[in-house]
Design a protein around this motif. Structure first.
Motif, short mmCIF file in Angstrom:
data_model
loop_
_atom_site.label_atom_id
_atom_site.label_comp_id
_atom_site.label_asym_id
_atom_site.label_seq_id
_atom_site.Cartn_x
_atom_site.Cartn_y
_atom_site.Cartn_z
N ALA A 124 49.28 34.88 47.33
CA ALA A 124 49.79 35.48 46.10
C ALA A 124 50.93 34.63 45.58
O ALA A 124 51.77 34.16 46.34
CB ALA A 124 50.27 36.89 46.38
N LYS A 125 50.93 34.44 44.27
CA LYS A 125 52.00 33.62 43.70
C LYS A 125 52.80 34.43 42.72
O LYS A 125 52.32 35.42 42.17
CB LYS A 125 51.40 32.41 42.98
N GLY A 126 54.01 34.02 42.47
CA GLY A 126 54.79 34.69 41.45
C GLY A 126 55.83 35.59 42.06
O GLY A 126 56.00 35.69 43.27
N ILE A 127 56.52 36.31 41.18
CA ILE A 127 57.65 37.08 41.67
C ILE A 127 57.23 38.27 42.52
O ILE A 127 57.98 38.76 43.33
CB ILE A 127 58.54 37.57 40.50
N PHE A 128 56.00 38.73 42.36
CA PHE A 128 55.58 39.89 43.14
C PHE A 128 54.79 39.51 44.37
O PHE A 128 54.09 40.30 44.95
CB PHE A 128 54.71 40.83 42.28
N SER A 129 54.91 38.22 44.76
CA SER A 129 54.02 37.75 45.82
C SER A 129 54.20 38.50 47.12
O SER A 129 53.24 38.81 47.80
CB SER A 129 54.20 36.26 46.05
N ARG A 130 55.45 38.87 47.48
CA ARG A 130 55.66 39.59 48.74
C ARG A 130 54.93 40.94 48.70
O ARG A 130 54.24 41.33 49.61
CB ARG A 130 57.14 39.88 48.99
N ALA A 131 55.14 41.64 47.55
CA ALA A 131 54.52 42.96 47.44
C ALA A 131 53.01 42.86 47.46
O ALA A 131 52.32 43.64 48.10
CB ALA A 131 55.01 43.63 46.15
N ILE A 132 52.50 41.86 46.74
CA ILE A 132 51.05 41.75 46.66
C ILE A 132 50.45 41.40 48.00
O ILE A 132 49.46 41.97 48.43
CB ILE A 132 50.66 40.69 45.61
N SER A 133 51.07 40.44 48.69
CA SER A 133 50.45 40.05 49.95
C SER A 133 50.59 41.12 51.01
O SER A 133 49.83 41.15 51.96
CB SER A 133 50.99 38.71 50.45
N SER A 134 51.57 42.03 50.84
CA SER A 134 51.68 43.09 51.84
C SER A 134 50.56 44.11 51.70
O SER A 134 50.31 44.89 52.60
CB SER A 134 53.03 43.80 51.75
N THR A 135 49.87 44.12 50.55
CA THR A 135 48.74 45.04 50.43
C THR A 135 47.54 44.55 51.22
O THR A 135 46.56 45.23 51.36
CB THR A 135 48.29 45.20 48.97
N GLY A 136 47.61 43.32 51.69
CA GLY A 136 46.47 42.82 52.43
C GLY A 136 45.44 42.16 51.54
O GLY A 136 44.26 42.15 51.85
N LEU A 137 45.90 41.61 50.42
CA LEU A 137 44.99 40.97 49.48
C LEU A 137 44.15 39.90 50.16
O LEU A 137 44.67 39.08 50.90
CB LEU A 137 45.82 40.34 48.35
N GLY A 138 42.87 39.95 49.87
CA GLY A 138 42.01 38.93 50.44
C GLY A 138 41.30 39.40 51.69
O GLY A 138 40.24 38.89 52.03
N SER A 139 41.84 40.38 52.37
CA SER A 139 41.17 40.82 53.60
C SER A 139 40.04 41.76 53.23
O SER A 139 40.03 42.36 52.17
CB SER A 139 42.15 41.54 54.51
N LYS A 140 39.09 41.89 54.14
CA LYS A 140 37.94 42.74 53.82
C LYS A 140 38.34 44.20 53.75
O LYS A 140 37.74 44.97 52.99
CB LYS A 140 36.82 42.53 54.83
N GLU A 141 39.37 44.59 54.52
CA GLU A 141 39.79 46.00 54.44
C GLU A 141 40.32 46.31 53.06
O GLU A 141 40.09 47.38 52.51
CB GLU A 141 40.89 46.29 55.48
N TYR A 142 41.04 45.33 52.49
CA TYR A 142 41.57 45.51 51.14
C TYR A 142 40.43 45.68 50.15
O TYR A 142 40.42 46.60 49.34
CB TYR A 142 42.43 44.30 50.79
N GLY A 143 39.47 44.74 50.22
CA GLY A 143 38.34 44.81 49.29
C GLY A 143 37.60 46.12 49.43
O GLY A 143 37.23 46.77 48.44
#
Lengths: 507, 478
Positions: free
Chosen positions: A163-182
Motif C-alpha cells: 500500500a502506498k500513500g498516507i494511509f498505507s499503514r491503515a490499509i496494509s493492516s487490513t490484510g490487503l492482498g491476502s486471500k482472507e481479505y479478498g
C-alpha cells in the motif's frame, strides 16, 4: 413442456445431491471424489443441454414449469420455470461448472471439501436462474454467497500488495492482498447487496397487497410508478453490487484475484451475470416504469463501467487483476444492452452474458494454469512463454480476441448487438465512450498477450504446456466461443424469444 | 401417576417440577457415591416426564380466578424452557466447577427452581403472580452465576447480574404499584379493557414496568450485565442463561403488551421498534472487537433479541408467531454454540477465540457443528436461522416497517463478519504446531451438541414443522 420429468429440479439439485454424497465419502480416494463431482456436474450439463434444445421456440414463454406450494399462507411456492433468457444462462452455468471441475482436477489439499462447496455454490446459482418465486429466488441467492467465503479463504492464493500513500499503514493492516481479505471483502459486499434486495422483495410483497411471492402474479399486478422508483433503486443497488456495477464493483478485483481457479471462473463467469439477470428479471420485469425512467442512468453507469474497467485493467501488473478488471468492463456492456430496453440491445446483453461467461471462464482457467506453471502472477516476470506453452498461448489469444470483439468469435456478435441497440435507443450518445472502451480493451488485451507470451523470455526454468485433464477446459470453452461466433443463431433464436416476451412488459 | 385433583390440572406441570425438586433435595442429602450421575439422570427424567405430559390436553385451563392460565402459548413456551433446561443439564454433567465441593445437587435444584419460576411467569395474567414467578426465576440465576468459585471474575459477573436484577425487580414493584393506583387492577383478561390506561400515571407505570422487563431480555439499554456475567459463569449454565430468561421476558412482554394493552398497540409499537433497532445495532457492533467466544456470543445474543423484538414490534399475531419461530431457532443454535465453546474450553483451558484455531483438524465434529450454529445465527440458507430471520423481516414488512428491515438486514451483514471470523479461525488460520492435538469431547457434550446441530439442520430443511408449532401456540389469541 415436459411435466413428467422435473428437469429443472434435476439440474438444480444434482450438484446438491453430489455434495451430500461427497460428504460421506472418505478423504483418501481422490479419484472417486473427482469423478463423483464430475458425474453430478455432467448430469446438470446434460440436463441443461436437453433443456436448451427442447425449449419450444414457437411456444415461447415460461416452460418446464414446476410448482409446489411451500407455505401457502405466506404465498411462498417452489416455482421453477425457464424462458428464453434463463435457459441460456442455465446452459452457461452448467458449462462453467463442468469446465471448472476439470480446471480444478489437481487441487492439492482437502479436495473433498472444495468440491462439496463448489457443488453447493452451483445449486444456488442454478436455483436463482430458474426460480420464479421471489422468496425462493432470494434463498438460492443467499445459498450462493456463503460457500464463496470458505472457497476463497481456504483454497485461494494471496499476493503481496504494497500500500502506498498516507494511509498505507491503515490499509496494509487490513490484510490487503491476502486471500482472507479478498474472501471477507467479497462475502460482506455481496451480503450487503443482498440486504437491499431483501428489502426490495419484501417491499414488493407488502405493497402489492397480493400476499404472494409469485413472479407471474406480481408481474400482472404492477405497483404505482412512484413506488416502483425507489424499489427499483434498491434492486439496482443490491443486484448491482453482484453485477459489478461501478462504483460497487470494488470487491471484484480483490475477490477474483484471491480466488482459486474454478471459483473465479464460476464467479466472474456466472455470478456476476446473476446480478445483471436480477436487475433485468426483477428490476425491469416487475418495475418497468421505473426501469424506463432510470434507463439513461443505468446506461451511463454501464458506460462508466466499460471505460473505467478498461483503464483499470490497463494499469495492472498482476495477471489475475487484469482479467478481473476486464470482467468489470464487460459487465458494463451487459448493463448497457439492458439499459437500451429494445430487442437488439437486450439480445446483445444476454448473448454477452453467455459469451463473456465462457470467455472469462477460459481466461481464468488459463491464468490458473499459468500460475501453476510459472508460480507467479506478476506480468513483469513473464515473457516469451509462447515458445514453451504454445497451446496455452493460443487459447489465451483466442480469449483475448473474443474480449476485444474480433469477428468470428462470440464477443463480436454480442458487442455489435449491444451497440446497435444503443444506437436505436433514446440516448445514442452512449455509443461514443462505449466503443472507445472496446478500443481500450484491444490495447490492454494485446499488450498483456505481448508481455506474457511473446518477446524475450526472462526465465530459463522449464515451463510445461497443458497436459492431461488440463486440456479439457480450455478446449471446450474455445470451441464454444468459436462456434457461437460463427453461428450465433444457435443461441440467438432462443434468446430472442425470451427477449421479445420480456419486452412486452414495456408497451 | 400421582393423583392431581382436576382443579389443579393447569398447574400440573409446575407440580411435577416441584416434586422433582423435592426428590432431588432429599437424595442430595443422603447420597454420596455416584451422586452426579443419579441426580442429573433424575433431573432429566423429571424434565422428560413434564415435557411429555405437557402434550396432553389435560393441562389446559386456568386456575386461581383466571390469573394463572395454561393456554397453548404458555404451554409452548414451557416446552421450550424444558428443552433448554434439558440441554443445559446434559451439558453440565461432569463439569468440574459444578462438581466442586459436591454441590451438584444444589446446581440441578437451582436450575429446576429457575425453570419453575419461568413457567409460573409465562402463565400469569396478574402482576403480582408475575412478580412472584419473576423473582423465583431470577434469584437462582444470581446464585448459579456465581458457581465458578475459583474464578475471581465469577464474583464480578454474579454481582453485576444480581445488582441489575434486584434493581429491575424494584422497578417492577414500583411499576406494579403505580399501575394499580392508576387503573385499580393488577390483573387482566384478553378481552377485557382496563380502564384508565391513557392516564399519564398509567403511562408512567408502563414505562417503569418495561424497564423492569427489559433487563431480563437484555435489550438496550439494559444489556450491560450480559457480557461480564456470561464470561464468568460456568458455560453450560451460560448456554441456558442466554436463552431461557430472554424467552421468559418475551413471554411477559407478550402477555402484558398484547393481552393487557392490546388496544394501545399503535402507541407502544413505535417504542418497541426503536428499542429493537438500537438493540440490533448495539449488539452487533459491540460484538465486533470481541476476542472471547463467550463475550462474542453474549453480544450476538443481544443482537438476536433485537430481531425478536422486531417481531413483537410489528404488533400483529403473525409477528408473535414468527418471534416464537425465531426463539426456537435461536435456542438450538445459541445453546449449541455455547456447548461447543465449553467443549473447546475443556480441552484448551481458555475461552479465547485463538483456542479454536485449526479446529477442523482437531475435531471435525466440533468444527462442523460450530459452523452449522454460526450459519444459523448468521442467517445463511438451509439452516433454520435463515428462515427465522426472513420470517421476522416478513412480519415487519407486512406491518410496513421497511426501513427497520433494511437496518436489520444490514446489521446481519455486520454480524456475519464476526461469525465468519470464527469460521476463519477454525478453518483457515494456520496457527502454531501446538494447536494440533485432538480434542476429546465427553459423551454428554457430544450428545447435546449433536442433537442441537441435527435439529438446526433438520428444522432448516423443514421449517413448516416449527411454523406449525408457532401457529398452535398462538391459536387461542385473537
Amino acid at each position: 413442456m415436459s411435466e413428467s420429468i422435473p428437469v429443472l429440479s434435476i439440474i438444480m439439485l444434482s450438484p446438491f445431491v453430489g455434495a451430500l454424497i461427497l460428504s460421506i465419502e472418505p478423504q483418501r480416494s481422490k479419484n472417486i471424489i473427482r469423478i463423483t463431482t464430475l458425474l453430478f456436474s455432467f448430469i446438470s450439463l446434460i440436463g441443461s443441454l436437453y433443456l436448451f434444445i427442447n425449449y419450444d421456440q414457437a411456444l415461447g414463454g415460461f416452460q418446464y414449469i414446476e410448482i409446489l406450494p411451500l407455505a401457502p399462507s405466506l404465498g411462498i411456492t417452489y416455482f421453477l420455470a425457464v424462458d428464453g433468457i434463463s435457459v441460456t444462462l442455465v446452459l452457461l452455468t452448467a458449462i462453467i461448472l463442468v469446465t471448472g471441475v476439470f480446471a480444478s482436477w489437481e487441487i492439492p489439499q482437502r479436495s473433498k471439501e472444495f468440491f462439496i462447496l463448489l457443488l453447493l455454490l452451483s445449486t444456488g446459482v442454478f436455483g436463482v436462474f430458474v426460480s420464479l418465486d421471489l422468496f425462493i429466488f432470494f434463498l438460492f441467492y443467499e445459498l450462493a454467497v456463503l460457500p464463496m467465503y470458505l472457497l476463497i479463504g481456504i483454497w485461494g492464493s494471496s499476493t503481496k500488495i504494497k500500500a502506498k500513500g498516507i494511509f498505507s499503514r491503515a490499509i496494509s493492516s487490513t490484510g490487503l492482498g491476502s486471500k482472507e481479505y479478498g474472501a471477507m471483502k467479497l462475502t460482506l459486499y455481496l451480503l450487503f447487496g443482498s440486504a437491499f434486495i431483501l428489502v426490495g422483495i419484501l417491499a414488493i410483497y407488502s405493497y402489492s397487497g397480493l400476499e404472494t411471492f409469485n413472479y407471474i402474479k406480481l408481474n400482472e399486478n404492477l405497483l404505482s410508478p412512484s413506488l416502483q422508483k425507489w424499489i427499483f433503486f434498491l434492486f439496482y443497488f443490491g443486484f448491482g453490487t453482484l453485477a459489478g456495477v461501478w462504483p460497487l464493483h470494488t470487491w471484484s478485483p480483490d475477490g477474483h484475484a484471491s480466488a482459486p481457479t474454478a471459483v473465479s471462473m464460476m464467479h466472474a463467469g456466472v455470478l456476476m451475470k446473476l446480478g445483471a439477470y436480477g436487475i433485468i428479471r426483477l428490476g425491469m420485469g416487475l418495475l418497468p416504469d421505473a426501469a424506463v425512467s432510470f434507463s439513461f442512468l443505468i446506461g451511463a453507469i454501464a458506460v462508466i463501467n466499460i471505460v473505467y474497467g478498461a483503464f483499470g485493467a490497463m494499469w495492472q501488473k498482476d495477471l489475475k487483476y487484469v482479467v478481473a478488471y476486464s470482467s468489470v468492463s464487460h459487465m458494463g456492456i451487459v448493463m448497457l444492452g439492458a439499459a437500451t430496453l429494445n430487442e437488439m440491445g437486450l439480445n446483445g446483453s444476454v448473448l454477452q452474458m453467455f459469451s463473456h461467461g465462457i470467455m472469462t471462464g477460459l481466461l481464468f482457467a488459463l491464468v490458473g494454469l499459468i500460475y501453476e506453471k510459472a508460480h507467479t502472477r506478476d506480468i513483469s516476470k513473464m515473457g516469451g512463454f509462447a515458445k514453451r506453452m504454445p497451446a496455452i498461448a493460443t487459447f489465451f489469444l483466442i480469449g483475448s480476441l473474443t474480449s476485444l470483439g474480433l469477428p468470428g468469435l462470440s464477443g463480436f456478435v454480442a458487442e455489435l448487438l449491444v451497440f446497435l441497440g444503443a444506437w436505436a435507443s433514446p440516448s445514442p450518445w452512449w455509443l461514443i465512450p462505449a466503443v472507445f472502451g472496446v478500443f481500450l480493451t484491444a490495447v490492454y488485451m494485446l499488450r498483456v498477450n505481448k508481455w506474457i507470451f511473446f518477446g524475450k523470455s526472462n526465465d530459463s526454468t522449464p515451463l510445461h504446456d497443458a497436459h492431461g485433464f488440463e486440456w479439457l477446459a480450455p478446449i471446450i470453452l474455445c470451441v464454444i466461443l468459436i462456434l457461437v461466433g460463427i453461428y450465433p443463431k444457435l443461441l440467438l433464436d432462443t434468446i430472442d424469444v425470451g427477449v421479445v416476451e420480456f419486452l412486452q412488459n414495456f408497451h | 401417576m400421582i393423583m392431581i385433583p382436576n382443579m389443579f390440572m393447569p398447574i400440573s406441570l409446575e407440580i411435577i417440577i416441584i416434586t422433582g425438586i423435592l426428590v432431588i433435595f432429599f437424595l442430595d442429602l443422603f447420597l454420596s457415591k455416584r451422586k452426579n450421575q443419579i441426580i442429573s439422570t433424575l433431573t432429566l427424567a423429571f424434565l422428560i416426564i413434564t415435557f411429555v405430559f405437557s402434550f396432553s390436553g389435560l393441562v389446559h385451563g386456568s386456575i386461581f380466578s383466571n390469573t394463572f392460565v395454561s393456554d397453548p402459548f404458555a404451554i409452548t413456551l414451557k416446552q421450550i424452557f424444558i428443552l433448554a433446561t434439558a440441554l443445559a443439564v446434559l451439558g453440565s454433567i461432569n463439569h468440574t466447577e459444578i462438581k466442586l465441593l459436591n454441590r451438584e445437587g444444589e446446581y440441578y435444584q437451582l436450575l429446576l427452581f429457575t425453570l419453575l419460576g419461568m413457567m409460573i411467569t409465562v402463565s400469569s395474567r396478574e402482576l403480582l403472580l408475575l412478580f412472584l414467578g419473576f423473582e423465583l426465576m431470577s434469584i437462582p440465576l444470581y446464585i448459579l452465576s456465581a458457581f465458578s468459585k475459583e474464578n475471581i471474575k465469577s464474583a464480578e459477573g454474579a454481582i453485576k447480574i444480581f445488582l441489575f436484577g434486584t434493581v429491575s425487580s424494584a422497578l417492577l414493584l414500583l411499576g406494579i404499584g403505580i399501575f394499580f393506583a392508576a387503573t385499580g387492577t393488577t390483573s387482566w383478561m384478553p378481552d377485557y379493557h382496563i380502564n384508565g390506561l391513557t392516564d399519564p400515571l398509567a403511562v408512567l407505570a408502563l414505562i417503569i414496568l418495561l424497564c423492569g422487563f427489559g433487563f431480563k431480555i437484555a435489550a438496550f439499554p439494559f444489556q450491560f450485565w450480559v457480557p461480564d456475567t456470561y464470561e464468568a459463569a460456568p458455560t453450560p449454565f451460560v448456554a441456558f442463561l442466554s436463552v431461557a430468561p430472554k424467552i421468559t421476558g418475551f413471554g411477559i412482554l407478550f402477555r402484558f403488551l398484547f393481552e393487557a394493552l392490546g388496544p394501545l398497540v399503535t402507541k407502544w409499537s413505535i417504542y418497541a421498534l426503536w428499542i429493537s433497532a438500537l438493540t440490533m445495532i448495539v449488539g452487533n457492533l459491540l460484538a465486533l472487537p470481541q476476542r472471547n467466544i463467550k463475550r462474542l456470543l453474549a453480544y450476538s445474543g443481544i443482537a438476536h433479541i433485537g430481531y425478536i423484538l422486531l417481531g413483537l414490534a410489528s404488533g400483529t399475531k403473525f409477528g408473535i408467531e414468527m418471534s416464537i419461530f425465531y426463539f426456537i431457532a435461536y435456542l438450538f443454535a445459541n445453546m449449541g454454540a455455547f456447548l461447543v465453546a465449553e467443549a473447546v474450553n475443556r480441552s484448551s483451558g481458555s475461552d479465547n477465540l485463538d483456542s479454536f484455531t485449526n479446529l477442523w483438524k482437531r475435531s471435525s465434529f466440533l468444527s462442523i457443528s460450530m459452523l452449522v450454529f454460526i450459519l444459523s445465527l448468521g442467517g445463511i440458507p438451509f439452516v433454520i436461522g435463515f428462515w427465522a430471520k426472513l420470517y421476522i423481516f416478513l412480519a415487519a414488512a407486512k406491518s410496513g416497517h421497511l426501513l427497520i428491515v433494511l437496518l436489520g438486514a444490514l446489521m446481519t451483514v455486520v454480524a456475519l463478519f464476526y461469525y465468519l471470523n470464527v469460521a476463519r479461525i477454525m478453518y483457515i488460520d494456520k496457527g502454531g504446531n501446538e494447536d494440533l492435538k485432538k480434542v476429546e469431547v465427553p459423551l454428554n457434550l457430544s450428545l447435546s451438541i449433536g442433537i442441537s446441530a441435527i435439529l438446526v439442520v433438520a428444522l432448516g430443511l423443514y421449517p413448516r414443522f416449527v411454523i406449525d408449532i408457532a401457529k398452535k401456540a398462538m391459536s387461542t389469541f385473537v
